[in-house]
Design a protein around this motif. Structure first.
Motif, PDB file in Angstrom:
ATOM      1  N   SER A 127       0.008   2.665  -3.603  1.00 28.87           N
ATOM      2  CA  SER A 127      -1.330   3.266  -3.543  1.00 28.87           C
ATOM      3  C   SER A 127      -1.372   4.733  -3.973  1.00 28.87           C
ATOM      4  O   SER A 127      -0.523   5.536  -3.596  1.00 28.87           O
ATOM      5  CB  SER A 127      -1.900   3.126  -2.139  1.00 28.87           C
ATOM      6  N   GLU A 128      -2.396   5.038  -4.758  1.00 26.27           N
ATOM      7  CA  GLU A 128      -2.633   6.427  -5.159  1.00 26.27           C
ATOM      8  C   GLU A 128      -3.680   7.064  -4.249  1.00 26.27           C
ATOM      9  O   GLU A 128      -4.212   8.132  -4.552  1.00 26.27           O
ATOM     10  CB  GLU A 128      -3.080   6.484  -6.622  1.00 26.27           C
ATOM     11  N   ASP A 129      -3.993   6.355  -3.179  1.00 18.65           N
ATOM     12  CA  ASP A 129      -4.959   6.885  -2.212  1.00 18.65           C
ATOM     13  C   ASP A 129      -4.514   6.397  -0.838  1.00 18.65           C
ATOM     14  O   ASP A 129      -4.989   5.377  -0.337  1.00 18.65           O
ATOM     15  CB  ASP A 129      -6.370   6.378  -2.559  1.00 18.65           C
ATOM     16  N   LEU A 130      -3.595   7.152  -0.221  1.00 13.62           N
ATOM     17  CA  LEU A 130      -2.981   6.723   1.038  1.00 13.62           C
ATOM     18  C   LEU A 130      -4.040   6.558   2.121  1.00 13.62           C
ATOM     19  O   LEU A 130      -4.810   7.478   2.397  1.00 13.62           O
ATOM     20  CB  LEU A 130      -1.920   7.757   1.462  1.00 13.62           C
ATOM     21  N   PHE A 131      -4.049   5.386   2.711  1.00  9.93           N
ATOM     22  CA  PHE A 131      -5.008   4.996   3.768  1.00  9.93           C
ATOM     23  C   PHE A 131      -6.466   5.220   3.307  1.00  9.93           C
ATOM     24  O   PHE A 131      -7.358   5.376   4.127  1.00  9.93           O
ATOM     25  CB  PHE A 131      -4.753   5.757   5.073  1.00  9.93           C
ATOM     26  N   ASP A 138      -7.828   3.343  -8.923  1.00  6.62           N
ATOM     27  CA  ASP A 138      -6.517   3.015  -8.378  1.00  6.62           C
ATOM     28  C   ASP A 138      -6.110   1.581  -8.746  1.00  6.62           C
ATOM     29  O   ASP A 138      -6.833   0.630  -8.469  1.00  6.62           O
ATOM     30  CB  ASP A 138      -6.601   3.170  -6.857  1.00  6.62           C
ATOM     31  N   HIS A 165       0.842  -1.205   0.000  1.00  2.00           N
ATOM     32  CA  HIS A 165       0.000   0.000   0.000  1.00  2.00           C
ATOM     33  C   HIS A 165       0.878   1.256   0.000  1.00  2.00           C
ATOM     34  O   HIS A 165       0.648   2.187  -0.775  1.00  2.00           O
ATOM     35  CB  HIS A 165      -0.920  -0.020   1.232  1.00  2.00           C
ATOM     36  N   LEU A 166       1.901   1.256   0.858  1.00  3.67           N
ATOM     37  CA  LEU A 166       2.787   2.428   0.944  1.00  3.67           C
ATOM     38  C   LEU A 166       3.639   2.585  -0.323  1.00  3.67           C
ATOM     39  O   LEU A 166       4.141   3.657  -0.613  1.00  3.67           O
ATOM     40  CB  LEU A 166       3.711   2.314   2.161  1.00  3.67           C
ATOM     41  N   TYR A 216      -0.619  15.104  -4.449  1.00  2.00           N
ATOM     42  CA  TYR A 216      -2.060  15.063  -4.185  1.00  2.00           C
ATOM     43  C   TYR A 216      -2.843  15.347  -5.456  1.00  2.00           C
ATOM     44  O   TYR A 216      -2.501  16.254  -6.223  1.00  2.00           O
ATOM     45  CB  TYR A 216      -2.406  16.123  -3.123  1.00  2.00           C
ATOM     46  N   SER A 270      -3.567   0.018  -7.479  1.00  4.76           N
ATOM     47  CA  SER A 270      -2.701  -0.586  -6.457  1.00  4.76           C
ATOM     48  C   SER A 270      -3.237  -1.912  -5.941  1.00  4.76           C
ATOM     49  O   SER A 270      -2.481  -2.831  -5.650  1.00  4.76           O
ATOM     50  CB  SER A 270      -2.484   0.381  -5.298  1.00  4.76           C
ATOM     51  N   PHE A 319      -1.137  10.751  -2.130  1.00  5.25           N
ATOM     52  CA  PHE A 319      -0.455   9.590  -2.683  1.00  5.25           C
ATOM     53  C   PHE A 319       0.455   8.943  -1.650  1.00  5.25           C
ATOM     54  O   PHE A 319       0.917   9.597  -0.703  1.00  5.25           O
ATOM     55  CB  PHE A 319       0.368   9.974  -3.917  1.00  5.25           C
ATOM     56  N   SER A 320       0.738   7.653  -1.872  1.00  5.68           N
ATOM     57  CA  SER A 320       1.664   6.933  -0.986  1.00  5.68           C
ATOM     58  C   SER A 320       3.092   7.399  -1.270  1.00  5.68           C
ATOM     59  O   SER A 320       3.360   7.961  -2.345  1.00  5.68           O
ATOM     60  CB  SER A 320       1.542   5.434  -1.226  1.00  5.68           C
TER      61      SER A 320
END
Lengths: 59, 759
Positions: free
Chosen positions: B298-302, B489, B294-295, B331, B491, B336-337
């Motif tokens: 990911s293009e959408d952190l958390f 996303d 994820h880190l 952003y 990811s 973003f991650s």
């Protein structure tokens, strides 16, 4: 053809040639086949030439 | 030049000491078995330069695995001027077991009591002067990690190396010592070097010694017939080991004074109570692995963007300029991650620099073909690959942290329960997870596995654990899948592809264990190292080495390949430049092979430019980064030739991919094919080196067959499920029935033809 075109053509040809020639020379010398630095590799002996491999096996 | 060998138990700090002494940056990890081959460096601070040889870790001089043989043979045959025996002072008794064996050789030796900083931190004490007196060997306290005591150690080793030393044993009071003595005299008469060592190993019935001394073994066997120990019977190896440990615990162990700690658990023990818990261990590992991906991707952190419906930069009405482009790296409708941020920044830098280069060439009046060669060919190809460098570094950083903290060894332990059911021990997991970084060291590491069949099947499945070079394929193609599906996303798709790779590895192991690689699973014994915070310097050195390797490859092999790809995609068979890429040499070669990939979804069913997938997959055999480099070059050529086909919000690569008319199940099949097929040339060479002679062809065949079959099944299954129908239900039932029948037949055969023991 402009000078810049000739430079580009020659440079690109040299790049391709040198990469191929260096790879062949390295292979003949029994050097690394992966491109990594042998000094820091824990498995470097596995890539060395046959002679050193046979020596290890014989011991 | 004098040669000093570093010998000791696994994970006792040999390589850390080697790095300190020689200034090398050899890979260090907090788990046993990092070093699998000997390596050399030079120490220059003595009266003369000294060659230092770092040997793989060994618990005893009776080797079971190939890398243990290397250590034993080096000390015996290469006759170093001095053996520096590194002893982990926190585990004195167990480490001295090896010491008592090295002592039996006629070789000068010095003992380095390593990790003394840890001993002192725990409040324990070791009387090293008395230990030195009792052993009759110089003992020096050191801390390889802190760099203390090293000068004294080397001075002592240098001094010792000029003195001759005869082997001595701690077995003198043992009930079979007179047999050892007789055998020693017999070997002495045959002028055998290190007679005491060989005599003891012969009595132990050591496999290598028995082969070497076929005449002397008869004498040993005669004695053994009349001997029967109450506890060990005629198991002389166990008898000797017991005698050694008894001697160590009686004479050496009391020299360590432990601080009274009561029943208080150490921090490592407390952490292990949770991390290696029977029920929580595996879920925690899955969460950690998911967090890492994820880190990285990911293009959408958390998932903050989705949860709070954050606005995009366009929604905010931000003007388009360089500042906005920079902001968009961090952003755009979501935070973003770290991996994606670094990817975006690198992409911004490369595209800006490449833009300047192209503009510079235009101003110099370069011809159209030269601009195409530099802009589309070289910069298009290299840009695609270079952008992924930071993302690969982020992934490797997280994996290195897991390794350095000591968690990796725990994962091998907790996964042993599961892996054992599939036919391999937890030890096999370590080379497998190393495969996430690079397949080559992972394949070399398989030599730490004692069972040959286990080694073979682990080696074959390592490429299924996607290496860093495959990351660009996953990310780019997963992005295209997400675009088609409108999922936003990619990811999760990337993460799922990693999971698919692992699933293919497990299924392959089960199949091989039931058919060609049948055998029992070897026992798994692994020392769990203490947890410690990773060294910042160590992490940086490791990442620097990997990055250097990757960038070097980009500017050599990949650079040359992109030039060739550009040439082949711009010239036709008449050696004239062609305006239509689909008439080029590369297109005709791709189109020739393309029908073979029809069952995989990226064959004949695609339109005229569908050959790009075949070409990319084939160039990927040189190096996996080549797949995206080829895509980058071809996409740039397509984009230059037909700018009007650009898909809104998509990169050139995505526009080209979508322009082939490919479906998302076929894209998934393409990822799976590249993940599971023959790895790069260098990994193939490493695999060949680790495979028994004459058996490598089967490994190659295995990779080709697996990738083709798995990709074809994936494409067919996903396509059918995407359009659920009666036919898809029947086909699914058919596959299940055929699989069940095959499993039953194999089980039946295996019951009738059981294998005999572990090889």
């Amino acid at each position: 053809m402009q000078l810049i075109d000739i430079i580009i053509a020659v440079a690109c040809s040299l790049i391709v040639l040198s990469v191929v020639v260096i790879a062949i020379i390295n292979k003949m010398k029994g050097k690394t086949s992966c491109g990594c630095d042998c000094a820091n590799c824990s498995g470097c002996k596995s890539c060395k030439n046959k002679t050193s491999k046979q020596n290890t096996a014989n011991k | 030049m004098k040669r000093f060998a570093l010998a000791g138990n696994p994970n006792c700090g040999k390589t850390t000491l080697f790095n300190c002494l020689t200034g090398s940056t050899a890979h260090v990890g907090n788990w046993p078995g990092v070093t699998v081959d000997k390596r050399e460096g030079t120490y220059k601070k003595c009266a003369e330069p000294i060659s230092i040889i770092d040997l793989p870790g060994i618990y005893s001089l009776s080797p079971y695995t190939p890398e243990e043989v290397i250590s034993r043979n080096y000390i015996l045959d290469e006759k170093p001027d001095c053996v520096i025996n590194i002893v982990d002072a926190t585990n004195l008794e167990r480490n001295l077991y090896l010491t008592t064996q090295i002592m039996e050789m006629d070789v000068p030796m010095v003992i380095a009591l390593n990790m003394m900083d840890m001993v002192e931190k725990q409040g324990d004490k070791i009387d090293e002067k008395e230990l030195e007196r009792r052993l009759g060997i110089p003992v020096v306290k050191i801390s390889a990690l802190k760099g203390t005591g090293l000068t004294e150690l080397m001075e002592k080793a240098f001094e010792t190396s000029s003195k001759e030393r005869k082997g001595k044993t701690v077995l003198e009071g043992c009930e079979i010592y007179h047999l050892i003595s007789d055998v020693r005299i017999a070997l002495d008469g045959q002028n055998v070097a290190n007679p005491l060592f060989h005599a003891i190993k012969l009595v132990e019935n050591d496999e290598i010694e028995v082969q070497m001394h076929s005449t002397t073994i008869k004498m040993v066997d005669e004695f053994k017939q009349s001997f029967n120990n109450e506890l060990f019977g005629t198991d002389f190896e166990a008898l000797v080991a017991d005698a050694r440990y008894k001697y160590i615990s009686k004479n050496y162990s009391p020299l360590m004074t432990k601080k009274e700690k009561g029943v208080k658990l150490s921090k490592s023990d407390k952490a292990d109570k949770v991390l290696t818990n029977k029920w929580a261990g595996i879920p925690i590992f899955i969460v950690i692995l998911f967090a890492i991906f994820h880190l990285t991707f990911s293009e959408d952190l958390f998932y903050l963007g989705s949860i709070f419906s954050l606005p995009t930069l366009e929604d905010l009405g931000v003007a388009e300029n360089f500042g906005t482009a920079l902001l968009a790296c961090f952003y755009d409708g979501a935070i973003f991650s770290p991996g994606v941020i670094l990817f975006n920044l690198m992409d911004l830098i490369t595209s800006t620099v490449f833009g300047w280069i192209t503009a510079g060439l235009e101003s110099l009046g370069a011809a159209e073909w030269a601009l195409s060669l530099i802009g589309d060919g070289i910069l298009g190809g290299l840009g695609g690959v270079l952008s992924f460098v930071p993302q690969i570094i982020v992934l490797l950083l997280f994996l290195s942290i897991l390794e350095d903290t000591g968690y990796m060894a725990r994962v091998a332990f907790i996964l042993d329960r599961i892996f054992r059911r599939f036919g391999v021990s937890g030890r096999a997991f370590i080379p497998m997870i190393m495969g996430f970084g690079c397949s080559i060291p992972a394949m070399v590491n398989t030599r730490t596995l004692a069972d040959e069949r286990e080694r073979t099947l682990t080696l074959r499945t390592i490429p299924f654990f996607s290496c860093g070079a495959k990351l660009p394929i996953l990310t780019a193609v997963a992005g295209a899948v997400a675009h088609i599906l409108g999922a936003g996303d990619g990811s999760i798709i990337s993460f799922l592809m990693y999971v698919v790779g692992m699933a293919v590895a497990i299924v392959s192991i089960i199949l091989m264990r039931s058919t060609t690689q049948r055998g029992e699973v070897s026992p798994f014994i692994m020392e769990l190292p203490a947890y410690h915070a990773p060294s910042f310097k160590g992490l940086m050195i490791h990442l620097w080495d990997k990055t250097k390797h990757y960038v070097k490859k980009v500017f050599t092999i990949i650079l040359a390949s992109t030039i060739l790809v550009w040439f082949l995609s711009n010239f036709n068979w008449s050696w004239a430049m062609t305006g239509d890429i689909n008439d080029s040499i590369l297109a005709s070669l791709g189109q020739f092979v393309q029908p073979l990939f029809t069952p995989l979804g990226f064959g004949s069913q695609l339109n005229a430019q569908g050959w790009v997938f075949v070409v990319a997959a084939v160039t990927g055999l040189i190096a996996k980064e080549e797949v995206i480099a080829t895509f980058g070059t071809l996409a740039a050529i397509f984009a230059t030739a037909a700018p009007e086909i650009a898909v809104e919000g998509a990169t050139d690569v995505m526009t080209m991919v979508l322009g082939t008319g490919i479906t998302w199940p076929a894209l998934i099949a393409f990822i799976i094919f590249n993940m599971t097929t023959i790895p790069c040339f260098a990994a193939v060479a490493a695999a060949k080196g680790e495979t028994p002679k004459g058996k490598f062809k089967w490994t190659l065949l295995f990779w080709v067959a697996t990738s083709y079959i798995v990709s074809a099944i994936s494409y067919t299954a996903i396509t059918m499920f995407a359009s659920w129908s009666l036919w898809s239900i029947l086909a699914t039932l058919g596959i299940i029935i055929v699989s069940v029948v095959a499993v039953l037949l194999i089980r039946n055969y295996n019951k009738k033809h059981p294998v005999k023991g572990v090889k």
